[in-house]
Design a protein around this motif. Structure first.
Motif, PDB file in Angstrom:
ATOM      1  N   GLY A  42      39.454  29.603  40.052  1.00 31.42           N
ATOM      2  CA  GLY A  42      40.195  29.332  41.275  1.00 31.42           C
ATOM      3  C   GLY A  42      41.087  30.452  41.774  1.00 31.42           C
ATOM      4  O   GLY A  42      41.954  30.221  42.629  1.00 31.42           O
ATOM      5  N   PHE A  43      40.909  31.673  41.278  1.00 29.66           N
ATOM      6  CA  PHE A  43      41.692  32.796  41.789  1.00 29.66           C
ATOM      7  C   PHE A  43      41.334  33.031  43.259  1.00 29.66           C
ATOM      8  O   PHE A  43      40.214  32.767  43.692  1.00 29.66           O
ATOM      9  N   ARG A  44      42.292  33.530  44.037  1.00 29.39           N
ATOM     10  CA  ARG A  44      42.116  33.633  45.490  1.00 29.39           C
ATOM     11  C   ARG A  44      41.206  34.778  45.888  1.00 29.39           C
ATOM     12  O   ARG A  44      40.367  34.638  46.766  1.00 29.39           O
ATOM     13  N   ARG A  45      41.385  35.950  45.296  1.00 28.84           N
ATOM     14  CA  ARG A  45      40.580  37.116  45.672  1.00 28.84           C
ATOM     15  C   ARG A  45      40.411  38.057  44.476  1.00 28.84           C
ATOM     16  O   ARG A  45      41.176  38.003  43.514  1.00 28.84           O
ATOM     17  N   TYR A  46      39.408  38.910  44.563  1.00 31.81           N
ATOM     18  CA  TYR A  46      39.088  39.857  43.492  1.00 31.81           C
ATOM     19  C   TYR A  46      38.800  41.203  44.150  1.00 31.81           C
ATOM     20  O   TYR A  46      37.818  41.360  44.863  1.00 31.81           O
ATOM     21  N   TRP A  47      39.692  42.167  43.912  1.00 32.82           N
ATOM     22  CA  TRP A  47      39.580  43.472  44.562  1.00 32.82           C
ATOM     23  C   TRP A  47      39.271  44.570  43.547  1.00 32.82           C
ATOM     24  O   TRP A  47      39.740  44.539  42.398  1.00 32.82           O
ATOM     25  N   PHE A  48      38.515  45.573  44.006  1.00 37.77           N
ATOM     26  CA  PHE A  48      38.216  46.750  43.196  1.00 37.77           C
ATOM     27  C   PHE A  48      38.937  47.967  43.781  1.00 37.77           C
ATOM     28  O   PHE A  48      38.931  48.181  44.999  1.00 37.77           O
ATOM     29  N   ALA A  49      39.534  48.768  42.917  1.00 38.79           N
ATOM     30  CA  ALA A  49      40.226  49.984  43.330  1.00 38.79           C
ATOM     31  C   ALA A  49      39.240  51.137  43.461  1.00 38.79           C
ATOM     32  O   ALA A  49      38.095  51.048  42.999  1.00 38.79           O
ATOM     33  N   GLU A  50      39.682  52.215  44.087  1.00 37.56           N
ATOM     34  CA  GLU A  50      38.883  53.446  44.174  1.00 37.56           C
ATOM     35  C   GLU A  50      39.593  54.562  43.418  1.00 37.56           C
ATOM     36  O   GLU A  50      40.681  54.990  43.805  1.00 37.56           O
ATOM     37  N   HIS A  51      38.978  55.017  42.343  1.00 41.17           N
ATOM     38  CA  HIS A  51      39.480  56.167  41.585  1.00 41.17           C
ATOM     39  C   HIS A  51      38.289  57.038  41.207  1.00 41.17           C
ATOM     40  O   HIS A  51      37.183  56.533  41.020  1.00 41.17           O
ATOM     41  N   HIS A  52      38.529  58.331  41.044  1.00 44.08           N
ATOM     42  CA  HIS A  52      37.435  59.263  40.795  1.00 44.08           C
ATOM     43  C   HIS A  52      37.701  60.143  39.575  1.00 44.08           C
ATOM     44  O   HIS A  52      38.836  60.556  39.327  1.00 44.08           O
TER      45      HIS A  52
END
Length: 350
Positions: A42-52
């Motif tokens: 039931g988590f609201r959102r799932y985001w991925f970061a950008e790293h290089h």
């Protein structure tokens, strides 16, 4: 019930950590399983970061990871936290996220940041084929992306007076929700002036939080998509059945952060045992000071303690959502294609 007693909605920020002995394929598989679990819980959102070019981080391409996570979930919003816009042409970002919106209608978030997400050498490599998104043009590029993803698209006007229509996708029925991310006054003020939702990157900054939120809320200008300020906060979180286990699982990431702050060579994320042994074998006062400083801003402990602390944190800053970065490390005996500690963090908080 007072504001400090309210339970905030929870979301997840994932950097796709890579630990000792783990392949990128195993790290990504672990994150996909975690995204599915967040959806179920039931988590609201799932985001991925950008790293290089970081040995301990596999989240190099948020759009690719978002597409994979969207295909494995049914309810949760998936998005970027964030796409580092100076690394990319505005049209490409608009096309990618318009396509994602078509794949998972009503579930896509486009978080945008203006930092490079890496060191100067990698930044040059990302831009070696020409200018992509000049930092100075960040505000106009944000607006361009928003317009390009609409059904009407944008119009390029040449000096001759000729007009040329441009769309990110042929027939958009809806657009992703755009968020501005940052850890400075600049991003807060820009989000307010454009009438966009804003996220302060508390998980790595920690300083200037109150000022940024005050600036955002005080100077917010309503827009067609947002009538009033909307914000949430990020936080590094480790939850385990016991406080001792949580502290142990926090140590690998704390040591990595200390090395990053000291500009020391980075490696894959240590196991819990490696981190404990490293501290025991070579005590370092400077490292310990950095670890203690970072730990003071994290939420680490048993479920009841962390739930209470997160609720108080949300109430103190007037937000109804916290995006947790589950930074629990792994013990050497745990499978390489899973993240037991990170999964426990989500499960024990849900």
């Amino acid at each position: 019930m007072t504001a400090s007693e309210m339970t905030p909605a929870l979301s997840v920020l994932d950097l796709v950590p890579v630990r000792t002995g783990q392949t990128s394929a195993q790290a990504v598989a672990s994150s996909m399983t975690l995204a599915q679990r967040a959806d179920e819980l039931g988590f609201r959102r799932y985001w991925f970061a950008e790293h290089h070019n970081m040995p301990s981080v596999a989240s190099t391409s948020p759009p690719v990871l978002i597409a994979a996570a969207a295909s494995r979930t049914t309810r949760i919003r998936v998005g970027s936290g964030g796409v580092m816009l100076p690394n990319h042409a505005a049209l490409i970002v608009a096309e990618q996220f318009a396509a994602l919106e078509a794949i998972a209608p009503g579930r896509i978030d486009l978080g945008l940041g203006r930092a490079p997400g890496s060191d100067p050498v990698i930044t040059q490599l990302l831009r070696q084929s020409g200018t992509t998104g000049d930092v100075e043009r960040f505000p106009s590029h944000v607006q361009d992306i928003a317009l390009l993803m609409t059904s009407g698209g944008a119009t390029v006007r040449f000096t001759s007076g000729q007009e040329y229509p441009v769309r990110a996708t042929p027939a958009a029925s809806a657009s992703p929700e755009i968020w501005l991310l940052g850890s400075s006054d600049y991003s807060a003020q820009l989000a307010a002036s454009l009438g966009l939702p804003y996220v302060f990157a508390n998980h790595f900054a920690g300083q200037g939080l109150e000022r940024a939120l005050d600036l955002y809320r005080a100077s917010f200008q309503p827009s067609e998509t947002l009538a009033e300020p909307r914000t949430f906060l990020t936080a590094n979180v480790v939850v385990s059945p016991t406080a001792d286990e949580a502290e142990a699982r926090a140590l690998p990431q704390l040591r990595m952060m200390a090395r990053l702050r000291r500009n020391l060579p980075l490696a894959a994320l240590e196991t819990v045992e490696e981190a404990q042994q490293g501290l025991a074998d070579a005590p370092d006062a400077a490292e310990q000071t950095l670890i203690d400083g970072a730990r003071a801003n994290w939420f680490v402990g048993d479920p009841a303690t962390v739930r209470s602390e997160l609720a108080a944190f949300a109430g103190r800053h007037g937000v109804d959502e916290i995006m947790i970065s589950p930074v629990a490390g792994s013990f050497a005996s745990e499978p390489l294609d899973s993240a037991v500690g990170r999964a426990h963090t989500l499960e024990l908080l849900a």
